[in-house]
Design an enzyme around this catalytic site. Sequence first.
Site, PDB file in Angstrom:
ATOM      1  CE1 TYR A 139      -4.079   1.738   0.377  1.00  0.00           C
ATOM      2  CE2 TYR A 139      -3.324   2.493   2.528  1.00  0.00           C
ATOM      3  CZ  TYR A 139      -4.233   2.543   1.491  1.00  0.00           C
ATOM      4  OH  TYR A 139      -5.294   3.406   1.572  1.00  0.00           O
ATOM      5  NE  ARG A 192      -6.564  12.148  -5.680  1.00  0.00           N
ATOM      6  CZ  ARG A 192      -6.565  11.090  -4.865  1.00  0.00           C
ATOM      7  NH1 ARG A 192      -5.644  10.148  -4.934  1.00  0.00           N
ATOM      8  NH2 ARG A 192      -7.520  10.933  -3.987  1.00  0.00           N
ATOM      9  CE  LYS A 210      -7.059   2.993  -1.448  1.00  0.00           C
ATOM     10  NZ  LYS A 210      -7.274   3.838  -0.280  1.00  0.00           N
ATOM     11  CD  GLU A 282      -9.276   4.468  -3.365  1.00  0.00           C
ATOM     12  OE1 GLU A 282     -10.112   3.838  -2.705  1.00  0.00           O
ATOM     13  OE2 GLU A 282      -8.643   5.442  -2.906  1.00  0.00           O
ATOM     14  CG  ASP A 283      -6.514   7.071  -5.873  1.00  0.00           C
ATOM     15  OD1 ASP A 283      -7.169   7.477  -4.880  1.00  0.00           O
ATOM     16  OD2 ASP A 283      -5.352   6.644  -5.765  1.00  0.00           O
ATOM     17  CG  ASP A 305     -11.225   4.764   0.134  1.00  0.00           C
ATOM     18  OD1 ASP A 305     -11.716   4.758   1.270  1.00  0.00           O
ATOM     19  OD2 ASP A 305     -10.062   4.432  -0.115  1.00  0.00           O
ATOM     20  CG  ASP A 306      -9.728   8.900  -3.104  1.00  0.00           C
ATOM     21  OD1 ASP A 306      -8.730   8.524  -2.474  1.00  0.00           O
ATOM     22  OD2 ASP A 306     -10.093   8.389  -4.177  1.00  0.00           O
ATOM     23  CG  ASN A 447      -1.290   8.917   1.226  1.00  0.00           C
ATOM     24  OD1 ASN A 447      -0.611   8.959   2.237  1.00  0.00           O
ATOM     25  ND2 ASN A 447      -2.593   8.671   1.259  1.00  0.00           N
ATOM     26  CG  ASN A 491      -4.243   5.522   4.348  1.00  0.00           C
ATOM     27  OD1 ASN A 491      -5.166   4.906   3.824  1.00  0.00           O
ATOM     28  ND2 ASN A 491      -3.220   5.984   3.661  1.00  0.00           N
TER      29      ASN A 491
HETATM   30  N1  LIG Z   1      -4.694   9.897   4.002  1.00  0.00           N
HETATM   31  C1  LIG Z   1      -5.674   9.457   3.274  1.00  0.00           C
HETATM   32  O1  LIG Z   1      -6.370   8.513   3.650  1.00  0.00           O
HETATM   33  C2  LIG Z   1      -5.966  10.081   1.971  1.00  0.00           C
HETATM   34  C3  LIG Z   1      -5.083  10.954   1.401  1.00  0.00           C
HETATM   35  N2  LIG Z   1      -5.392  11.539   0.199  1.00  0.00           N
HETATM   36  C4  LIG Z   1      -4.363  12.395  -0.372  1.00  0.00           C
HETATM   37  O2  LIG Z   1      -4.825  13.715  -0.440  1.00  0.00           O
HETATM   38  C5  LIG Z   1      -4.245  14.353  -1.550  1.00  0.00           C
HETATM   39  C6  LIG Z   1      -5.317  15.107  -2.300  1.00  0.00           C
HETATM   40  O3  LIG Z   1      -6.282  14.218  -2.790  1.00  0.00           O
HETATM   41  P1  LIG Z   1      -7.670  14.785  -3.360  1.00  0.00           P
HETATM   42  O4  LIG Z   1      -8.340  15.631  -2.387  1.00  0.00           O
HETATM   43  O5  LIG Z   1      -8.404  13.619  -3.878  1.00  0.00           O
HETATM   44  O6  LIG Z   1      -7.128  15.649  -4.589  1.00  0.00           O
HETATM   45  P2  LIG Z   1      -7.851  16.802  -5.365  1.00  0.00           P
HETATM   46  O7  LIG Z   1      -7.132  16.957  -6.632  1.00  0.00           O
HETATM   47  O8  LIG Z   1      -9.316  16.566  -5.386  1.00  0.00           O
HETATM   48  O9  LIG Z   1      -7.608  18.097  -4.453  1.00  0.00           O
HETATM   49  C7  LIG Z   1      -6.373  18.718  -4.284  1.00  0.00           C
HETATM   50  C8  LIG Z   1      -6.624  20.087  -3.732  1.00  0.00           C
HETATM   51  O10 LIG Z   1      -5.379  20.645  -3.357  1.00  0.00           O
HETATM   52  C9  LIG Z   1      -5.285  21.955  -3.894  1.00  0.00           C
HETATM   53  N3  LIG Z   1      -3.898  22.297  -4.125  1.00  0.00           N
HETATM   54  C10 LIG Z   1      -3.039  21.803  -5.016  1.00  0.00           C
HETATM   55  N4  LIG Z   1      -1.846  22.388  -4.900  1.00  0.00           N
HETATM   56  C11 LIG Z   1      -1.952  23.280  -3.885  1.00  0.00           C
HETATM   57  C12 LIG Z   1      -1.063  24.205  -3.278  1.00  0.00           C
HETATM   58  N5  LIG Z   1       0.194  24.296  -3.672  1.00  0.00           N
HETATM   59  N6  LIG Z   1      -1.534  24.969  -2.284  1.00  0.00           N
HETATM   60  C13 LIG Z   1      -2.809  24.863  -1.877  1.00  0.00           C
HETATM   61  N7  LIG Z   1      -3.697  23.996  -2.395  1.00  0.00           N
HETATM   62  C14 LIG Z   1      -3.264  23.227  -3.392  1.00  0.00           C
HETATM   63  C15 LIG Z   1      -6.086  21.911  -5.185  1.00  0.00           C
HETATM   64  O11 LIG Z   1      -6.425  23.239  -5.524  1.00  0.00           O
HETATM   65  P3  LIG Z   1      -7.266  23.623  -6.833  1.00  0.00           P
HETATM   66  O12 LIG Z   1      -8.628  23.137  -6.548  1.00  0.00           O
HETATM   67  O13 LIG Z   1      -7.156  25.105  -6.867  1.00  0.00           O
HETATM   68  O14 LIG Z   1      -6.616  22.923  -7.970  1.00  0.00           O
HETATM   69  C16 LIG Z   1      -7.263  21.059  -4.720  1.00  0.00           C
HETATM   70  O15 LIG Z   1      -8.209  21.836  -4.069  1.00  0.00           O
HETATM   71  C17 LIG Z   1      -3.525  13.276  -2.358  1.00  0.00           C
HETATM   72  O16 LIG Z   1      -2.153  13.348  -2.109  1.00  0.00           O
HETATM   73  C18 LIG Z   1      -4.061  11.996  -1.796  1.00  0.00           C
HETATM   74  O17 LIG Z   1      -3.090  10.977  -1.809  1.00  0.00           O
HETATM   75  C19 LIG Z   1      -6.560  11.329  -0.441  1.00  0.00           C
HETATM   76  C20 LIG Z   1      -7.465  10.461   0.080  1.00  0.00           C
HETATM   77  C21 LIG Z   1      -7.212   9.725   1.296  1.00  0.00           C
HETATM   78  C1  LIG Z   2      -5.211   6.781   0.700  1.00  0.00           C
HETATM   79  C2  LIG Z   2      -5.854   7.172  -0.519  1.00  0.00           C
HETATM   80  O1  LIG Z   2      -6.925   6.713  -0.822  1.00  0.00           O
HETATM   81  C3  LIG Z   2      -5.220   8.146  -1.366  1.00  0.00           C
HETATM   82  O2  LIG Z   2      -4.183   8.692  -1.007  1.00  0.00           O
HETATM   83  O3  LIG Z   2      -5.765   8.404  -2.439  1.00  0.00           O
HETATM   84 MG   LIG Z   3      -7.386   7.047  -2.863  1.00  0.00          MG
END
Ligand SMILES: NC(=O)C1=CN([C@@H]2O[C@H](COP(=O)(O)OP(=O)(O)OC[C@H]3O[C@@H](n4cnc5c(N)ncnc54)[C@H](OP(=O)(O)O)[C@@H]3O)[C@@H](O)[C@H]2O)C=CC1
Ligand SMILES: CC(=O)C(=O)O
Ligand SMILES: [Mg+2]
Length: 591
Positions: A139, A192, A210, A282-283, A305-306, A447, A491
């Site tokens: 993972y 993504r 997953k 997912e993603d 999931d995200d 991540n 996570n």
């Molecule tokens: N720990 C966990 O369980 C999980 C972790 N994640 C992690 O979260 C991260 C984001 O995922 P997700 O929300 O799906 O992605 P998205 O693409 O949906 O969202 C990313 C967000 O971050 C913003 N962003 C990008 N660059 C910057 C910056 N330099 N400064 C400020 N804001 C910024 C984007 O802005 P804009 O809208 O303006 O483009 C957007 O709003 C990934 O790395 C993923 O691995 C996700 C799911 C679960």
């Molecule tokens: C953990 C997860 O789902 C992600 O980083 O997208």
């Molecule tokens: Mg994910």
Amino acid sequence: MESTLKEMRDGASVLDMDPKSTVGGGVEDVYGEDRATEDQLVTPWTISVASGYTLLRDPHHNKGLAFTEKERDAHYLRGLLPPAIISQQLQEKKLMNTIRQYQLPLQKYTAMMELEERNERLFYKLLIDNVEELLPVVYTPTVGEACQKYGSIFKRPQGLYISLKEKGKVLDVLKNWPQKSIQVIVVTDGERILGLGDLGCQGMGIPVGKLSLYTALGGVRPSACLPVTIDVGTNNEQLLKDEFYIGLRQKRATGQEYSELLHEFMTAVKQNYGEKVLIQFEDFANHNAFDLLAKYGTTHLVFNDDIQGTAAVVLAGLISALKLLGGSLADHTFLFLGAGEAGTGIAELIALEMSRRSKTPLEETRKKIWLTDSKGLIVSSRKESLQHFKKPWAHEHEPVKGLLEVVKAIKPTVLIGTSGVGKTFTKEVIEAMASFNEKPLILALSNPTSQSECTAEEAYTWTKGKAIFASGSPFDPVEYEGKVFVPGQSNNAYIFPGLGLGLVISGAIRVHDDMLLAAAEALAGQIKEEYLAKGLIYPPLSNIRKISVQIAANVAAKAYELGLATRLPRPENLVKHAESCMYSPAYRYYR
Ligand SMILES: NC(=O)C1=CN([C@@H]2O[C@H](COP(=O)(O)OP(=O)(O)OC[C@H]3O[C@@H](n4cnc5c(N)ncnc54)[C@H](OP(=O)(O)O)[C@@H]3O)[C@@H](O)[C@H]2O)C=CC1
Ligand SMILES: CC(=O)C(=O)O
Ligand SMILES: [Mg+2]
């Protein structure tokens, strides 16, 4: 004939012929072979007992040197194995020794994947018994690197690839999968992948990873799990130029072409496996993720999931952290860096829980939560130009750019990184958090590790040991001024296996927000004083199967309460029932 074939491809005729049959799942004649007329095409499935060389090559049944003398005689294995008989425990010890010798995480990943292809039960035995050590291998973070290099390391398909080439034939493609009783599907379109962006078809590593956790952490049978990658192309120029790229070599299809393929997939899944198959999105990139969830949330058993799994794990961490921070959720101010799927998903579930707890309208509780995106703080003057999922967070405030300036303006007690961009929680940002909080709560959720907003060591040292910290990818404990701080892993892996198990064992037909709250509360209920004393806001992952049982029982209870469960009558003791449904990797004896 032609119209019959077309109907077959559409998947409607055979299943719909018998008005008494339910859709897919529960019926014996799943593929309509018995009911098909002579001019209709059927899949020539055969069921046979494996023996000899074939048995050793069948990962579901192979036990390697653990086959007993009796089994070696009965199954024509004499001479095909060396004489020694080795227990599963000893096999586990040997393989763990081998894996520990590899220096590179990707070597460990490849060794684990090869084991899964050789001996499935041994793979799960290793994963279950050594979860803290092997989770980072199968993972995050290693799965991220594996996806980036998937083209080079690809040996055998581990899931189903549905590309634009299969348009019009998706039901047939599903039928090619060897297992028929599917309970959980994890699907991605690879746009993504973690915080690594568009990895196209190579995103397959994510559904595969997953689903291995669905089995190891949540006890769903491996044969009931189906990893799917929808390939509509990729906008990743590097991959398009890579001679080893395994996907469609074209730019991503969008609009109608995209939605038609997705719709065909969603329809075919329900036709093939019935109403109760769980589909985990997912993603996906956020421009599709929210719409897919809204579109199929009312017709299918789906969750993202995200957006939702992550929300539940963070809410659970916050509920636990309140024991260290004091006050209620409503007494805190939350700031997110990143307003996409994870950020807005978490924000909404916190606001919902706050609203339920304080009996305050959701519109009010949302005001305690602030989000920033790549353009700065989300404020009302930006509302018109915001994507729909950001609009509820456009509060009255003057525009502010730069995280440090936002932190100084909002003075959050909790800072959550969901940006996908590493090293964005700078020393100045973390120091600012520590300047107005006795115990700043810092969650760097992005991540893999390379994208984490800061490291555990940075969080503890820059706050002089004041921070409570958790991250999406694991960090080792940190010693600061003679004290050991243990960072938690925030996570969604804590949530989705138990959530899925709860949905499957109750026969739920829809996912409801209250089930996410139930999952979060069950996880928070597992935190003990001794963990909190070390700074941990999550229980250790080594207890994950017990935790998943509690989550599953709470989710199932909610499904029954909401009238969304179909497995009746409701088992009296859902904890015991969940436990009894879990897959065990121990070898079975063959007659
Ligand atoms: N720990 C966990 O369980 C999980 C972790 N994640 C992690 O979260 C991260 C984001 O995922 P997700 O929300 O799906 O992605 P998205 O693409 O949906 O969202 C990313 C967000 O971050 C913003 N962003 C990008 N660059 C910057 C910056 N330099 N400064 C400020 N804001 C910024 C984007 O802005 P804009 O809208 O303006 O483009 C957007 O709003 C990934 O790395 C993923 O691995 C996700 C799911 C679960
Ligand atoms: C953990 C997860 O789902 C992600 O980083 O997208
Ligand atoms: Mg994910």
